[in-house]
Design a protein around this motif. Structure first.
Motif, PDB file in Angstrom:
ATOM      1  N   SER A  52      -8.114  -6.159  -4.612  1.00 48.56           N
ATOM      2  CA  SER A  52      -7.135  -5.200  -4.128  1.00 48.56           C
ATOM      3  C   SER A  52      -6.386  -5.742  -2.917  1.00 48.56           C
ATOM      4  O   SER A  52      -5.161  -5.638  -2.821  1.00 48.56           O
ATOM      5  N   ASP A  66     -12.178  -1.453  -6.024  1.00 40.45           N
ATOM      6  CA  ASP A  66     -10.990  -0.675  -5.656  1.00 40.45           C
ATOM      7  C   ASP A  66      -9.966  -0.550  -6.774  1.00 40.45           C
ATOM      8  O   ASP A  66      -8.764  -0.530  -6.519  1.00 40.45           O
ATOM      9  N   HIS A 108     -11.932  -1.761   2.822  1.00 37.51           N
ATOM     10  CA  HIS A 108     -10.980  -2.756   3.359  1.00 37.51           C
ATOM     11  C   HIS A 108     -11.361  -3.310   4.734  1.00 37.51           C
ATOM     12  O   HIS A 108     -11.705  -4.472   4.843  1.00 37.51           O
ATOM     13  N   LEU A 152       0.774  -1.245   0.000  1.00 41.05           N
ATOM     14  CA  LEU A 152       0.000   0.000   0.000  1.00 41.05           C
ATOM     15  C   LEU A 152       0.811   1.304   0.000  1.00 41.05           C
ATOM     16  O   LEU A 152       0.682   2.117  -0.919  1.00 41.05           O
ATOM     17  N   ARG A 159      -9.021  11.031   2.223  1.00 39.19           N
ATOM     18  CA  ARG A 159      -8.382   9.853   1.614  1.00 39.19           C
ATOM     19  C   ARG A 159      -8.256   8.721   2.632  1.00 39.19           C
ATOM     20  O   ARG A 159      -8.766   7.637   2.440  1.00 39.19           O
ATOM     21  N   PHE A 160      -7.543   8.966   3.719  1.00 35.33           N
ATOM     22  CA  PHE A 160      -7.485   8.097   4.897  1.00 35.33           C
ATOM     23  C   PHE A 160      -6.838   8.893   6.026  1.00 35.33           C
ATOM     24  O   PHE A 160      -6.264   9.959   5.773  1.00 35.33           O
TER      25      PHE A 160
END
Ligand code: GUN
Ligand code: ZN
Length: 429
Positions: free
Chosen positions: A292, A318, A267, A89, A200-201
């Motif tokens: 993903s 994803d 996820h 990632l 985004r995260f």
């Protein structure tokens, strides 16, 4: 009125909970469509003598008609970096993702990719999706404009990212919030388009940015929310270093009011029981992104744990961390992930997750996911004998459940014969 005659399958509930009552299957069915909306799905024999004189019948006998797929997690700016070699990632983001997303500051580029992207979704039988754009507001304009032209129900948002990323993709807490508010005013609720607040995260947002994201949601009822959660172990460790006060990764989002109905987290691999309980309590959903998670070596999604805790689950391709636009191929990988944990993903539940399960995760069950009367006629015509191998396997298959399993294990875009959005055919193979 148009009547589509064929095998018809759709869901009214989760087969893992409601069993046989979860679905409607009509071996010789009729899907009645008027002015782009579902009138009803019934047995052909029950209506064939009572059709209005102007009704047009479209004969799709031998094929399976289901609601269009709902992809609840995908990145349109990553269309060009699908299948990029070698990384997990965090390195994959630096090496491939950020450079390709930089190009979406150019509206012409964004618009060209957006058109390709939506046509690729339609070719794969996906009629609705929850989509990440890039950090540039014009990238959101491009995808919404392309979806509007096609009449699709699409959810998208501008990425919020004000730290731990290259300068060229960085907004600020205030500019990101102001731009999101403008995009909401311009697009949310226009035709079939809906906005999602899109940090985004956690690692790429300051606390101030997450706080403003929560405020945007409070001030704009009906706006959705999307982000990533607990995908990769290095990512999880990084979050614990950045937000030292948090009990867990999920706790960061919880703290800023980002867990709610209509919030979809991609996820959700590295979670504990408290996290799952909290997701269930708040109505937030998990997008299971099997291709993903395998491609980036992230881990195995725990389908049974989500079910035990009563958390909503849906399916995400994803792309471009995911390796296929096909929800059928994504279901095949989902099945294998379940197998590795000695769990089962039945064909019925798989198709539920890809249709009504998606609508529920998005909080849009009132308008998407099945053939309830009045919903827009978003549906696909599937051909389980699309390839020589599938045709051969189908010779020894009996019943719709086996047909679904052949479709999900062997099928891809070749099995999607037609795609309809709002009653209009937008793809034919
Ligand atoms: N986490 C933060 N950004 C991304 C992204 O673009 N793709 C995936 N798979 N995970 C992410
Ligand atoms: Zn993603």
């Amino acid at each position: 009125m148009t009547v589509f005659r064929g095998k018809i399958l759709h869901f009214v509930d989760d087969p893992a909970i409601a069993g046989e009552r979860a679905y409607v299957y009509l071996d010789d069915g009729a899907l009645l469509v008027r002015q782009g909306k579902i009138e009803q799905a019934v047995a052909w024999a029950s209506i064939k003598d009572d059709l209005p004189g102007d009704a047009v019948t479209v004969d799709r006998r031998g094929r399976l008609i289901t609601p269009g797929f709902i992809d609840t997690h995908i990145h349109y700016p990553q269309s060009d970096i699908i299948a990029s070699y070698g990384e997990q990632l965090l390195e994959w983001l630096e090496r491939y993702t950020f450079p390709t997303e930089q190009r979406f500051g150019d509206p012409a580029h964004a618009s060209e990719v957006a058109g390709f992207f939506l046509d690729e979704l339609l070719r794969n039988g996906t009629t609705s999706a929850m989509v990440f754009a890039s950090v540039h507001p014009s990238s959101v304009d491009a995808i919404f404009e392309a979806a509007r032209t096609r009449g699709m129900c699409l959810i998208a948002g501008k990425v919020l990212m004000d730290r731990n990323c290259p300068e060229f993709l960085r907004d600020t807490a205030d500019s990101g919030c102001a731009q999101s508010a403008e995009l909401i005013a311009r697009w949310h609720g226009r035709d079939r388009l809906l906005y999602a607040v899109t940090p985004r995260f956690a690692p790429t947002s300051t606390e101030r940015q997450l706080e403003l994201a929560g405020k945007l949601l409070e001030e704009n009822p009906g706006v959705l929310m999307q982000s990533h959660l607990a995908e990769n172990l290095d990512e999880v460790r990084w979050v614990s270093e950045l937000f030292t006060w948090s009990r867990s990764y999920l706790d960061v989002y919880d703290h800023f009011g980002l867990l709610r109905e209509g919030a979809v987290y991609a996820h959700c691999i590295h979670l504990d029981a408290l996290d799952r309980r909290r997701m269930s309590e708040t109505g937030a959903a998990m997008a299971f992104c099997a291709t993903s998670n395998l491609f980036l070596g992230s881990g195995l999604f725990d389908l049974d744990a989500a079910l035990e805790h009563g958390v909503k689950v849906s399916i995400g391709t994803d792309v471009g961390g995911g390796t296929s636009f096909s929800m059928l191929r994504t279901l095949a990988e989902s099945y294998k992930v379940a197998q590795l944990a000695r769990q089962r993903l039945s064909p019925l539940r798989a198709f539920y997750l890809a249709t009504l399960g998606g609508a529920r995760a998005l909080g849009l069950e009132d308008r998407l996911g099945n053939f309830a009367p009045g919903k827009p006629a978003d549906f696909i015509v599937l051909d389980a004998s699309a390839t020589p191998l599938m045709a051969r396997r189908m010779q020894s298959a009996s019943g719709v459940v086996e047909e679904l399993f052949v479709l999900m294990m062997l099928g891809d875009d070749r099995a999607v014969a037609e795609t309809y959005v709002g009653g209009k055919q937008l793809h034919e193979r």
